[in-house]
Design a protein around this motif. Structure first.
Motif, short mmCIF file in Angstrom:
data_model
loop_
_atom_site.label_atom_id
_atom_site.label_comp_id
_atom_site.label_asym_id
_atom_site.label_seq_id
_atom_site.Cartn_x
_atom_site.Cartn_y
_atom_site.Cartn_z
N ASP A 1 0.85 -1.19 0.00
CA ASP A 1 0.00 0.00 0.00
C ASP A 1 0.88 1.24 0.00
O ASP A 1 2.11 1.15 0.07
CB ASP A 1 -0.97 0.01 1.19
CG ASP A 1 -0.26 -0.14 2.52
OD1 ASP A 1 0.58 0.71 2.87
OD2 ASP A 1 -0.55 -1.13 3.24
N GLU A 2 0.26 2.40 -0.06
CA GLU A 2 1.01 3.65 -0.16
C GLU A 2 1.63 4.05 1.17
O GLU A 2 2.70 4.65 1.21
CB GLU A 2 0.10 4.76 -0.67
CG GLU A 2 -0.46 4.50 -2.07
CD GLU A 2 -1.48 5.53 -2.50
OE1 GLU A 2 -1.29 6.72 -2.14
OE2 GLU A 2 -2.47 5.17 -3.17
N PRO B 1 4.70 0.65 2.05
CA PRO B 1 4.97 -0.02 0.77
C PRO B 1 5.98 -1.16 0.87
O PRO B 1 7.13 -1.04 0.45
CB PRO B 1 5.49 1.12 -0.11
CG PRO B 1 6.12 2.08 0.85
CD PRO B 1 5.30 2.01 2.10
N SER C 1 1.79 5.07 -5.72
CA SER C 1 0.37 5.36 -5.93
C SER C 1 -0.34 4.13 -6.50
O SER C 1 0.28 3.19 -6.99
CB SER C 1 0.19 6.54 -6.89
OG SER C 1 0.72 6.22 -8.17
N ASN C 2 -1.66 4.16 -6.43
CA ASN C 2 -2.48 3.08 -6.99
C ASN C 2 -2.48 3.18 -8.50
O ASN C 2 -2.71 4.27 -9.06
CB ASN C 2 -3.90 3.17 -6.43
CG ASN C 2 -4.73 1.96 -6.82
OD1 ASN C 2 -5.51 2.00 -7.75
ND2 ASN C 2 -4.53 0.86 -6.11
N ASN D 1 -0.22 -1.13 -6.30
CA ASN D 1 0.52 0.05 -5.87
C ASN D 1 1.95 -0.04 -6.37
O ASN D 1 2.63 -1.07 -6.18
CB ASN D 1 0.53 0.15 -4.34
CG ASN D 1 -0.85 0.43 -3.78
OD1 ASN D 1 -1.43 1.48 -4.03
ND2 ASN D 1 -1.39 -0.52 -3.04
#
Length: 268
Positions: free
Chosen positions: A73-74, A77, A185-186, A206
């Motif tokens: 995830d952001e 990561p 980022s996604n 991500n």
């Protein structure tokens, strides 16, 4: 701490969970003295139904040659190697439970069925084994114990797990640093099915946003290089070319055509 949990007034407790471990247990002479490991008929069957494998930063250079590398995830990561698409099928493990011989096998997979975890009765690490692993049996080729001590094979596994845990901690610190740069980022992976001229999305993930990386102020870009993070980010970006190869691997595995390529299938 001794190599294995020793007798104590209170038996050590294992809390939480470990990815891919079905029945994790603290390795102990009391429970496992007559057990060991033999190579099962399907050695990688335990990883046949996963889509991603955790990576440590030291193996990203090798893994990026074969897998798309993404981040959890952001905000945190942590790197992952993608091994499956759309279905819960590891496309690198065949029907015989063998991992593709021509690709890098992530360390998380290679250390299985062992791991290290925090001993809840102390601040030290304890050896964990997945007792559900098909290769664990009595009269095995590689016993866990040699008398009252760990066997040479188990000690070697413990050393590997110790090194892996050290690399994992480095990776945790890497993720914390990377999150401060706000460049993950996604994103969406796309594929153009045979017979179509329009790319279609098949995965969200991500990853490093190349434009944000390039737009970083000079001092931040230099800080990434000095922290040896920059090569990892470029490796992640280079691995994006493996999305197509992974989709092609899936198409061959299930003999898919046209729009079927982007739809779930029943494992064959």
């Amino acid at each position: 701490m001794s190599d294995t949990p020793s007798a104590a007034p209170k038996e050590p407790k294992l809390e939480g969970s470990l990815y891919m471990f079905r029945e994790p247990e603290l390795l102990s002479k009391e429970k496992h003295s007559d057990l060991g490991i033999s190579r099962p008929e399907s050695p990688f069957a335990f990883a046949a139904n996963i889509r991603a494998v955790p990576l440590v930063v030291t193996e990203i250079a090798a893994a990026q040659k074969h897998y798309p590398i993404i981040f959890t995830d952001e905000q945190n990561p942590m790197p992952l190697a993608v091994v499956g698409l759309i279905d819960d099928v590891n496309l690198f493990v065949n029907d015989k439970g063998e991992w593709d011989q021509n690709v890098y096998i992530p360390g998380y997979v290679r250390r299985y069925p062992f791991a290290l975890a925090g001993d809840q009765t102390s601040n030290r690490m304890a050896m964990i084994v997945d007792s559900a692993y098909e290769g664990i049996k009595k009269g095995s080729d590689l016993p866990f114990f040699d008398g009252d001590k760990l066997s040479a094979a188990t000690q070697q596994a413990m050393d590997y797990c110790t090194n892996y845990e050290r690399d994992r901690q480095v990776t945790v610190n890497f993720a914390k640093q990377l999150a401060t740069y706000n460049i993950v980022s996604n994103q969406v992976a796309q594929f153009t099915p045979q017979g179509s001229d329009q790319p279609q999305p098949f995965a969200q993930y991500n990853g490093v946003e190349e434009q944000k990386l390039s737009a970083l102020p000079e001092e931040k870009f230099l800080a990434l290089r000095q922290a040896n993070i920059l090569p990892i980010l470029y490796a992640q970006l280079m691995s994006m070319g493996n999305w197509r190869l992974l989709m092609e691997r899936r198409v061959r595995r299930f003999n898919l055509k046209g729009e079927e390529m982007l739809k779930p299938v029943t494992k064959q």
